[in-house]
Design an enzyme around this catalytic site. Sequence first.
Site, mmCIF file in Angstrom:
data_model
loop_
_atom_site.group_PDB
_atom_site.id
_atom_site.type_symbol
_atom_site.label_atom_id
_atom_site.label_comp_id
_atom_site.label_asym_id
_atom_site.label_seq_id
_atom_site.Cartn_x
_atom_site.Cartn_y
_atom_site.Cartn_z
ATOM 1 N N LYS A 296 0.864 -1.193 0.000
ATOM 2 C CA LYS A 296 0.000 0.000 0.000
ATOM 3 C C LYS A 296 0.892 1.232 0.000
ATOM 4 C CE LYS A 296 -4.073 1.828 -0.102
ATOM 5 N NZ LYS A 296 -4.965 1.573 -1.239
ATOM 6 N N SER B 65 -8.372 0.180 -5.044
ATOM 7 C CA SER B 65 -8.617 0.537 -3.658
ATOM 8 C C SER B 65 -10.112 0.763 -3.450
ATOM 9 C CB SER B 65 -7.781 1.750 -3.265
ATOM 10 O OG SER B 65 -7.547 1.751 -1.873
#
Length: 575
Positions: free
Chosen positions: A182, A371
């Site tokens: 991430k 996402s």
Amino acid sequence: MASRRGVVIVFALLAVAVMFSISGLVLLSMLTPPVPTVQTNSTLELPLQAPFQEIDRIDLFSPLVDRPLTLRHTVDLLRRARTDDRITSVVVRPRTAGALWGQLQEVRAALLDFRTSGKPVTAYLEYGGAGEYYLASAADRVLMMPAGQLDLTGVATYEIFLRGTMDKLGVFPDLLHIGEYKTASNTFTEKTFTPAHREMTRDLTRSWFDELVRAIAESRKLSDADVRTIIDQGPFLAAEAQEAGLVDALAYEDQIADGSPVPARRTIKASQYSRSRATGGRGPRIALLYAAGTIASGRSSYDMPGAQVIGSDTFAEWVRRARNDSDIRAIVVRVDSPGGSAIASEVIWRELMLARDVKPVVVSMGDVAASGGYYIAAPAHAIVAQPGTITGSIGVVTGKYVLQGSMDKLGVGTGSESLGRFAEMYSPFRPFTRAERDRVDEQMQATYDLFVTRVADGRQSTREKIDAVAQGRVWTGRQASELGLVDELGGLDRAIAIARERARIDADGDVTLVVYPPRRSFYEIMANPLDMTAVARLSILFDRPEVRALETITSVFGRFRSGEPLAIMPNVLLR
């Protein structure tokens, strides 16, 4: 007496407003160009100016000017032309500075579909990079201006890291993330790639490059190895590109028709053809909901092309309307979003879950559905993506920017008073304490666990399997298909076809697409007559990928509440 005067004034103002509205409508109808007539044996001139807008916003002067075609409009024109006996050929002029691969693949597929009609496609290039040539290679013939250049050298991915800049400004990015890959916060916390970030970026670049090679090899009837060898010899002058077998002939624009397999007597521009009367009736209704932009709580906004916002309140209303309308047989959601607020994504997820219990829900992924963009795709009965779509990035990031160093440099004094153990958790004047950081970590882990659960349920998988391919990692559509995060490879048309199948609508019949956002009324247009989108298009003159990226990464975090968990993908620049 005064109140009576006030009433008179109000009625007078209303009368003026009505007269203005009527006059405006009459004026617009007088100025609107007449509906063009398509003559027989016509060549359709189609500019392919990517990146395309997904949503067409109508302003006061839209009927009077030629607006850039949206992606859907471009594909629709090719579909209409394929079965229109008056159109005998198509000439395309690709320009794709800064475009991502998902949209390019959708347009390329539409060009190949048009060619199944037996009508020729000619691509004309003054200059061509990888994106331009990727589209041009779908044509029967590729022409290049004699003085042109084919800058076909491969695929490169760039990232910007602002930590050094922030250090100089005295700003400390106290950002946290869940998921090894991430990397959205890396833009601000790092000065270069982390090992995981580089690994992910290398795999993405390789996948996109493979798609480019595969497409060129199929179209130019070469082997993959030959194409890779040719690319390593670029860039090419026009004559060199012709010698390498990438260009069929050198010609100026006025010479395009000279060697055409079907010389056309006439040409019609895409803007004219789009205003011509289309054939075809009406059929069963399918809702097409555009989720384009950053996901945030509240209302949607489309005022700026590069700053569109998917408001959870607005989008939830659209889903409810489509769900409760008995005439709507299925729902297709077109996602083009890097994500945003995890909370807003959950609101949209809930509405789509309610909808899927009533009628088929299918997701079509555009350039980016990552996402939060993947979060809202999870409820779909089927997910369709292009091979080059950016997707996945199942992870969470949050934090704050500590400005005390910057304040000190400027001689600005700061101070605070508070009650409550964590009242100053998001203070901009100091980093998180250990206890505060632990608390933020707990909340982020809970958000990540919920994200993984939502995906596992939607994909009919297990949390363990989804977690293994999550960790914030970004995948291409082809990679995601192999991992079970995507059901099929294709574009919006394929998603609509799946929706038809699931709704048991005749595959050969017409369907009516009920599009959200709906077209604005005259009064909504008058409230913003120029539409900021039209003004913002002036920035195209200065449009560069690095400029757009810098604008995006410096503005995106300002849309969210302090401490809000974000499901947002990292910044990616392509060349």
